[in-house]
Design a protein around this motif. Structure first.
Motif, PDB file in Angstrom:
ATOM      1  N   GLU A 135      -5.313   7.440   4.049  1.00 24.23           N
ATOM      2  CA  GLU A 135      -5.870   7.357   2.705  1.00 24.23           C
ATOM      3  C   GLU A 135      -5.010   6.438   1.841  1.00 24.23           C
ATOM      4  OE1 GLU A 135      -8.733   8.801  -0.279  1.00 24.23           O
ATOM      5  OE2 GLU A 135      -8.648   8.806   1.912  1.00 24.23           O
ATOM      6  N   GLU A 136      -5.647   5.475   1.179  1.00 21.62           N
ATOM      7  CA  GLU A 136      -4.931   4.547   0.308  1.00 21.62           C
ATOM      8  C   GLU A 136      -4.827   5.182  -1.080  1.00 21.62           C
ATOM      9  OE1 GLU A 136      -6.824   0.724   0.618  1.00 21.62           O
ATOM     10  OE2 GLU A 136      -6.781   0.783   2.812  1.00 21.62           O
ATOM     11  N   VAL A 137      -3.662   5.713  -1.394  1.00 22.16           N
ATOM     12  CA  VAL A 137      -3.485   6.454  -2.642  1.00 22.16           C
ATOM     13  C   VAL A 137      -2.904   5.597  -3.752  1.00 22.16           C
ATOM     14  CG1 VAL A 137      -3.249   8.626  -1.389  1.00 22.16           C
ATOM     15  CG2 VAL A 137      -1.203   7.308  -1.968  1.00 22.16           C
TER      16      VAL A 137
ATOM     17  N   ILE B  92      -1.319   0.578  -9.231  1.00 24.85           N
ATOM     18  CA  ILE B  92      -2.375   1.549  -9.470  1.00 24.85           C
ATOM     19  C   ILE B  92      -2.077   2.794  -8.647  1.00 24.85           C
ATOM     20  CG2 ILE B  92      -3.895   0.715  -7.594  1.00 24.85           C
ATOM     21  CD1 ILE B  92      -6.270   1.227  -9.510  1.00 24.85           C
ATOM     22  N   ARG B  93      -2.378   3.943  -9.230  1.00 22.72           N
ATOM     23  CA  ARG B  93      -2.250   5.198  -8.506  1.00 22.72           C
ATOM     24  C   ARG B  93      -3.549   5.984  -8.684  1.00 22.72           C
ATOM     25  NH1 ARG B  93       2.998   8.924  -9.324  1.00 22.72           N
ATOM     26  NH2 ARG B  93       3.911   6.897  -8.703  1.00 22.72           N
TER      27      ARG B  93
ATOM     28  N   LYS C  20       0.820  -1.212   0.000  1.00 21.91           N
ATOM     29  CA  LYS C  20       0.000   0.000   0.000  1.00 21.91           C
ATOM     30  C   LYS C  20       0.853   1.260   0.000  1.00 21.91           C
ATOM     31  CE  LYS C  20      -4.057  -1.686   2.514  1.00 21.91           C
ATOM     32  NZ  LYS C  20      -5.025  -1.329   3.563  1.00 21.91           N
ATOM     33  N   ARG C  21       0.309   2.287  -0.653  1.00 17.75           N
ATOM     34  CA  ARG C  21       0.840   3.635  -0.507  1.00 17.75           C
ATOM     35  C   ARG C  21      -0.197   4.441   0.263  1.00 17.75           C
ATOM     36  NH1 ARG C  21       2.716   6.573  -5.760  1.00 17.75           N
ATOM     37  NH2 ARG C  21       3.314   8.060  -4.151  1.00 17.75           N
TER      38      ARG C  21
ATOM     39  N   ALA D 244     -11.966  15.877   4.873  1.00 21.09           N
ATOM     40  CA  ALA D 244     -13.356  16.252   4.564  1.00 21.09           C
ATOM     41  C   ALA D 244     -14.041  15.159   3.767  1.00 21.09           C
ATOM     42  CB  ALA D 244     -13.385  17.573   3.798  1.00 21.09           C
ATOM     43  N   ASP D 245     -13.321  14.514   2.856  1.00 22.30           N
ATOM     44  CA  ASP D 245     -13.838  13.376   2.103  1.00 22.30           C
ATOM     45  C   ASP D 245     -12.682  12.410   1.905  1.00 22.30           C
ATOM     46  OD1 ASP D 245     -15.599  11.752   0.781  1.00 22.30           O
ATOM     47  OD2 ASP D 245     -16.312  13.304  -0.589  1.00 22.30           O
ATOM     48  N   HIS D 246     -12.986  11.257   1.345  1.00 25.72           N
ATOM     49  CA  HIS D 246     -11.939  10.252   1.212  1.00 25.72           C
ATOM     50  C   HIS D 246     -11.870   9.763  -0.227  1.00 25.72           C
ATOM     51  CE1 HIS D 246     -10.842  10.043   5.486  1.00 25.72           C
ATOM     52  NE2 HIS D 246     -12.097  10.390   5.676  1.00 25.72           N
ATOM     53  N   VAL D 247     -12.097   8.497  -0.467  1.00 26.01           N
ATOM     54  CA  VAL D 247     -11.898   7.940  -1.808  1.00 26.01           C
ATOM     55  C   VAL D 247     -12.752   8.638  -2.859  1.00 26.01           C
ATOM     56  CG1 VAL D 247     -11.175   5.708  -0.945  1.00 26.01           C
ATOM     57  CG2 VAL D 247     -13.600   6.116  -1.364  1.00 26.01           C
TER      58      VAL D 247
END
Length: 415
Positions: free
Chosen positions: A235-237, A333-334, A226-227, A376-379
């Motif tokens: 957050e999984e970026v 994936i990014r 994971k990044r 404030a938000d995520h994915v």
């Protein structure tokens, strides 16, 4: 309703509960349909799913009794029941059990949905993990953090994708983390008297492991590195999968995985387990009775040739899934995020700038969409994703960086 193809009549029929979003799960259906006919139980009339399904019924897919009634009324017996949606895994286990088909016990699947129940099951047999305390208000959270010692992690008890998860390094930051953990909620998520977990912070890089558990025996399919970004959140970026990842043969990791599955009582399911590689060895973050999200299984297929959709379908039908890699590649994936909060006007992809290693680019946000950065938000604040496949990690990373520069988001800043 039917959509049968005459040549497909000999294929076993599976009951699929829910289909998810096309951009995230189409590859799963595509793989399943090569070997099985699918009867989809869906909240609404299928659209993009139609080429991959034989028949469907519209039903509340959180109502096991309604789904059991449909299944028992079918003119043809089902070979298996499955889902890859987090909020449907318990319902799928109930339906499969009622039909006498292969599944894990409902209680075991519930222990994966309820993160604290899962923690308790792991603790009972000494599986290495983070110490965890369920709390019902801020005062309980404060006491739990003091007991564990800072830094601590504060997280919702029943969410996924790192939503509402924060690292708290000092007491003065706890109130905001607790607020975030309780503010983020979604429909179809269960409520608990103590809805927040305060947990020991684990050091080291985070990984996820997709595996198949058959008759209680765990076989690892692939490992994803994971990044993580947007501290103090998680957050999984991005993710990266190597077909030759050395962790695939790590005896300590493999034993922890087997012990974790046994502890919660899983017997027959595909799983997605998240772990930290700490200085004291691998420790479990959580275990899920479903395949991974964020297109991680898609990366696994690109890197190893293992089609997780087929693995899940074969398992549900009682067949022996193919779990041996037929490919030796690296896939990554990014996810792309705006530099600041904005309302999207356009997302443009300059495909001439994409290198040959780029396998896919998907735009995730259209005009008018508001993107607010974590916390404030995520994915949902991602505006695009890019996928690379190459021989090495470095080649993947270079290709992803170049591709990110070729995908441009324009918009008006949000106050």
């Amino acid at each position: 309703m039917t959509n049968d193809h005459p040549a497909d009549g000999h294929k076993p029929l599976l009951l699929l509960i829910g289909s998810g979003a096309q951009i995230w799960r189409e590859y799963m259906l595509r793989a399943m349909a090569t070997r099985y006919r699918l009867h989809l139980l869906s909240q609404a009339t299928p659209t993009w799913e139609s080429p991959y399904i034989a028949t469907y019924s519209t039903v509340n897919t959180l109502d096991p009794e309604a789904m059991i009634k449909i299944a028992k009324g079918s003119p043809e017996d089902f070979a298996g029941v499955l889902t890859y949606e987090e909020t449907r895994v318990e319902s799928a286990a109930v339906v499969a059990t009622a039909l006498g088909l292969r599944t894990s016990p409902v209680e075991a699947v519930h222990a994966c949905r309820d993160k604290f129940a899962g923690r308790q099951a792991l603790k009972a047999v000494g599986v290495p993990q983070a110490e965890s305390i369920a709390v019902g208000d801020f005062e309980e959270a404060r006491q739990a953090a003091e007991r564990l010692g800072y830094p601590v992690v504060v997280k919702p008890r029943a969410l996924s994708a790192s939503n509402g998860v924060s690292l708290v390094r000092a007491p003065q930051d706890l109130a905001e983390a607790y607020r975030e953990a309780t503010a983020i909620w979604f429909d179809e998520v269960p409520t608990y008297e103590r809805p927040v977990l305060v947990e020991e912070y684990l050091d080291g890089p985070e990984i996820s492991v997709d595996a198949v558990c058959r008759d209680g025996l765990v076989t690892v399919l692939f490992v994803a590195r994971k990044r993580i970004g947007y501290a103090p959140g998680f957050e999984e970026v991005g993710h990266l999968v190597r077909a030759d990842d050395p962790l695939l043969g790590d005896p300590v990791l493999l034993q922890v995985l087997q012990d974790a599955h046994t502890a919660v009582g899983l017997t027959d399911t595909v799983t997605h387990t998240e772990l930290r590689l700490t200085s004291a060895g691998p420790r479990v973050v959580e275990i899920n009775a479903r395949v991974g999200g964020d297109r991680i299984p898609y990366l696994g297929g690109l890197a190893t040739g293992i089609e997780v959709g087929l693995v899940a379908a074969d398992l549900a039908a009682g067949a022996l899934p193919r779990t041996t890699a037929s490919r030796q590649r690296v896939a990554a994936i990014r996810f792309l995020y705006p530099e600041r909060d904005l309302t999207v006007e356009s997302v443009d992809v300059d495909r001439e700038r994409l290198s040959t290693e780029i396998h896919d680019v998907q735009v995730l946000a259209g005009p008018g969409r508001q993107l607010r950065l974590p916390p404030a938000d995520h994915v949902r604040c991602r505006y695009a994703l890019v996928v690379a496949v190459a021989a090495t990690e470095q080649e993947c990373e270079v290709a992803l960086t170049r591709a990110a520069a070729a995908v441009v988001v324009r918009g008006a800043p949000l106050d």
